[in-house]
Design a protein around this motif. Sequence first.
Motif, short mmCIF file in Angstrom:
data_model
loop_
_atom_site.label_atom_id
_atom_site.label_comp_id
_atom_site.label_asym_id
_atom_site.label_seq_id
_atom_site.Cartn_x
_atom_site.Cartn_y
_atom_site.Cartn_z
N GLN A 49 0.53 -0.78 -0.24
CA GLN A 49 -0.19 0.30 0.10
C GLN A 49 0.70 1.39 -0.02
OE1 GLN A 49 -2.58 -0.07 3.67
NE2 GLN A 49 -4.46 -1.81 2.26
N ALA A 50 0.47 2.35 -0.71
CA ALA A 50 1.23 3.62 -0.71
C ALA A 50 0.15 4.72 -0.16
CB ALA A 50 2.21 3.83 -1.42
N VAL A 51 0.38 6.02 -0.02
CA VAL A 51 -0.39 7.16 -0.24
C VAL A 51 0.54 8.10 -1.52
CG1 VAL A 51 -1.56 8.77 -0.02
CG2 VAL A 51 -1.84 7.01 1.52
N VAL A 52 -0.38 8.60 -2.52
CA VAL A 52 0.35 9.89 -3.54
C VAL A 52 -0.63 10.66 -3.27
CG1 VAL A 52 0.91 10.62 -5.65
CG2 VAL A 52 0.99 7.86 -5.31
N ASN A 53 0.40 12.02 -2.50
CA ASN A 53 -0.28 13.03 -2.03
C ASN A 53 0.81 13.69 -2.39
OD1 ASN A 53 -0.58 12.74 1.61
ND2 ASN A 53 0.86 11.73 0.25
N LEU A 54 -0.29 14.77 -3.59
CA LEU A 54 -0.01 15.80 -4.01
C LEU A 54 -0.58 17.59 -3.68
CD1 LEU A 54 -2.36 14.83 -7.16
CD2 LEU A 54 0.10 14.30 -7.14
N THR A 55 0.72 18.30 -3.97
CA THR A 55 0.71 19.41 -3.06
C THR A 55 1.96 20.03 -3.54
OG1 THR A 55 1.93 20.35 -0.81
CG2 THR A 55 3.04 18.23 -1.55
N ASP A 56 2.01 21.40 -3.35
CA ASP A 56 2.05 22.91 -4.00
C ASP A 56 2.90 23.13 -2.92
OD1 ASP A 56 0.98 24.11 -1.86
OD2 ASP A 56 -0.60 24.92 -3.91
N ASP A 57 3.42 22.93 -1.44
CA ASP A 57 3.83 22.88 -0.50
C ASP A 57 5.57 22.25 -1.02
OD1 ASP A 57 6.06 23.65 1.69
OD2 ASP A 57 4.62 23.18 2.75
N VAL A 58 6.48 23.03 -1.60
CA VAL A 58 7.73 22.42 -2.05
C VAL A 58 8.52 22.62 -0.75
CG1 VAL A 58 7.07 23.47 -4.57
CG2 VAL A 58 8.06 24.71 -2.60
N ARG A 59 8.36 22.96 0.45
CA ARG A 59 9.24 22.56 1.75
C ARG A 59 9.68 20.75 1.78
NH1 ARG A 59 7.10 25.48 6.22
NH2 ARG A 59 5.07 24.44 4.78
N ILE A 60 8.50 20.66 1.46
CA ILE A 60 8.32 18.88 1.79
C ILE A 60 8.98 18.20 0.39
CG2 ILE A 60 7.01 17.16 1.98
CD1 ILE A 60 4.69 18.97 2.69
N PHE A 61 9.25 18.50 -0.54
CA PHE A 61 10.05 18.02 -2.03
C PHE A 61 11.24 18.14 -0.39
CE2 PHE A 61 5.89 18.25 -3.66
CZ PHE A 61 6.54 17.43 -4.24
N ALA A 62 12.00 19.42 -0.59
CA ALA A 62 12.84 20.23 -0.12
C ALA A 62 13.45 19.15 1.20
CB ALA A 62 13.36 21.57 0.41
N GLY A 63 12.43 19.52 1.93
CA GLY A 63 12.85 18.77 3.39
C GLY A 63 12.78 17.29 3.59
N CYS A 64 12.67 16.06 2.42
CA CYS A 64 12.40 15.01 2.93
C CYS A 64 14.47 15.27 2.36
CB CYS A 64 11.51 14.51 1.69
SG CYS A 64 10.18 14.19 2.53
N LEU A 65 14.97 15.92 1.44
CA LEU A 65 16.21 15.66 1.49
C LEU A 65 17.50 16.35 2.05
CD1 LEU A 65 15.33 15.71 -2.59
CD2 LEU A 65 15.99 13.76 -1.57
N THR A 66 17.03 16.56 2.60
CA THR A 66 17.73 17.67 3.62
C THR A 66 17.72 17.21 5.55
OG1 THR A 66 15.92 19.32 3.55
CG2 THR A 66 18.00 19.44 2.18
N ASN A 86 -2.05 18.80 5.02
CA ASN A 86 -1.80 19.42 4.14
C ASN A 86 -2.05 19.59 3.08
OD1 ASN A 86 -2.75 21.69 6.58
ND2 ASN A 86 -0.62 21.57 7.60
N THR A 87 -2.14 18.45 2.33
CA THR A 87 -2.08 17.73 1.12
C THR A 87 -2.84 18.92 -0.53
OG1 THR A 87 -1.88 16.40 -1.02
CG2 THR A 87 -3.08 16.27 1.24
N LEU A 88 -3.16 18.66 -1.02
CA LEU A 88 -4.12 19.45 -2.58
C LEU A 88 -5.31 18.42 -2.86
CD1 LEU A 88 -2.52 21.64 -4.07
CD2 LEU A 88 -3.41 22.38 -2.81
N SER A 89 -4.30 17.42 -2.64
CA SER A 89 -5.22 16.08 -2.82
C SER A 89 -4.30 14.79 -2.74
CB SER A 89 -5.96 16.36 -4.25
OG SER A 89 -4.92 16.01 -5.06
N HIS A 90 -5.22 13.74 -2.93
CA HIS A 90 -4.34 12.24 -2.69
C HIS A 90 -5.27 11.11 -3.49
CE1 HIS A 90 -7.18 10.97 1.14
NE2 HIS A 90 -6.47 10.39 0.92
N LEU A 91 -4.27 10.08 -3.03
CA LEU A 91 -4.81 9.00 -4.03
C LEU A 91 -4.58 7.95 -2.90
CD1 LEU A 91 -3.63 10.78 -6.55
CD2 LEU A 91 -4.72 8.64 -7.20
N GLU A 92 -5.00 7.04 -2.76
CA GLU A 92 -5.09 5.47 -1.92
C GLU A 92 -5.14 4.53 -2.71
OE1 GLU A 92 -7.28 5.23 1.82
OE2 GLU A 92 -7.24 7.33 1.75
N LEU A 93 -3.48 3.67 -2.24
CA LEU A 93 -3.44 3.09 -3.96
C LEU A 93 -3.18 1.49 -2.78
CD1 LEU A 93 -0.74 4.80 -5.69
CD2 LEU A 93 -2.77 4.63 -5.63
#
Length: 192
Positions: A49-66, A86-93
């Motif tokens: 299982q996984a969740v896809v989160n579609l977000t415009d908060d780019v701090r999360i992209f940068a944060g996971c790498l730092t 705080n995601t804009l939308s999400h998909l449960e897979l």
Amino acid sequence: MIREAILTTLNADNSVHIAPMGVREIDNQILIAPFKPSTTLDNIKCNGQAVVNLTDDVRIFAGCLTGHYDWPTVPASVITGQRLENTLSHLELEVRKFDDDKHRPKFFCEIRHQKIHRPFMGFNRAQAAVLELAILVSRLPMLPQEKIDTEIKYLEIALEKTAGKDEIEAWGWLMDRISEYRLQQAASENMV
Ligand SMILES: Cc1cc2nc3c(=O)[nH]c(=O)nc-3n(C[C@H](O)[C@H](O)[C@H](O)COP(=O)(O)O)c2cc1C
């Protein structure tokens, strides 16, 4: 088309693992393709299982790498997992097919549930620039220093013209990571 998303998966101890990853939609299924080794890969293999989160908060992209991982999550609706609060939308897979590979296995997943939480407010060039810099940071050992410097110079134009405070913070984390990496490289070269 590939969409850059934040994947949330569950570790063996039920804590949440958060990682940026590109996902593709093919015939109503979502394709996830993590490079080995990857915690996301291990977690999806383990519980399917996984969740896809579609977000415009780019701090999360940068944060996971730092090393900034403290992003609030809430339980998913129909799978055993967590989504970003705080995601804009999400998909449960749920995984329907797994194609193993030496370098980059593939998970083909059914969308069990999806929900829009907030509207997409439009494109922002600084957000795109942070995403591009995050990609560069995720590949630091593979890329020549000059290429990274040239790209930073170009991406900085969009940042300076269009960023808000979140984009500036995310950019700063990534630039700090590049400086740290270069210092570590220089130190290890001096030791040889
Ligand atoms: C925008 C973006 C997209 C990414 N897409 C992928 C991807 O599709 N597959 C992958 O293995 N890593 C991708 N990465 C790199 C991973 O996020 C990074 O290597 C991370 O550590 C994943 O490993 P983990 O599952 O062990 O956390 C991407 C990074 C960024 C910033």
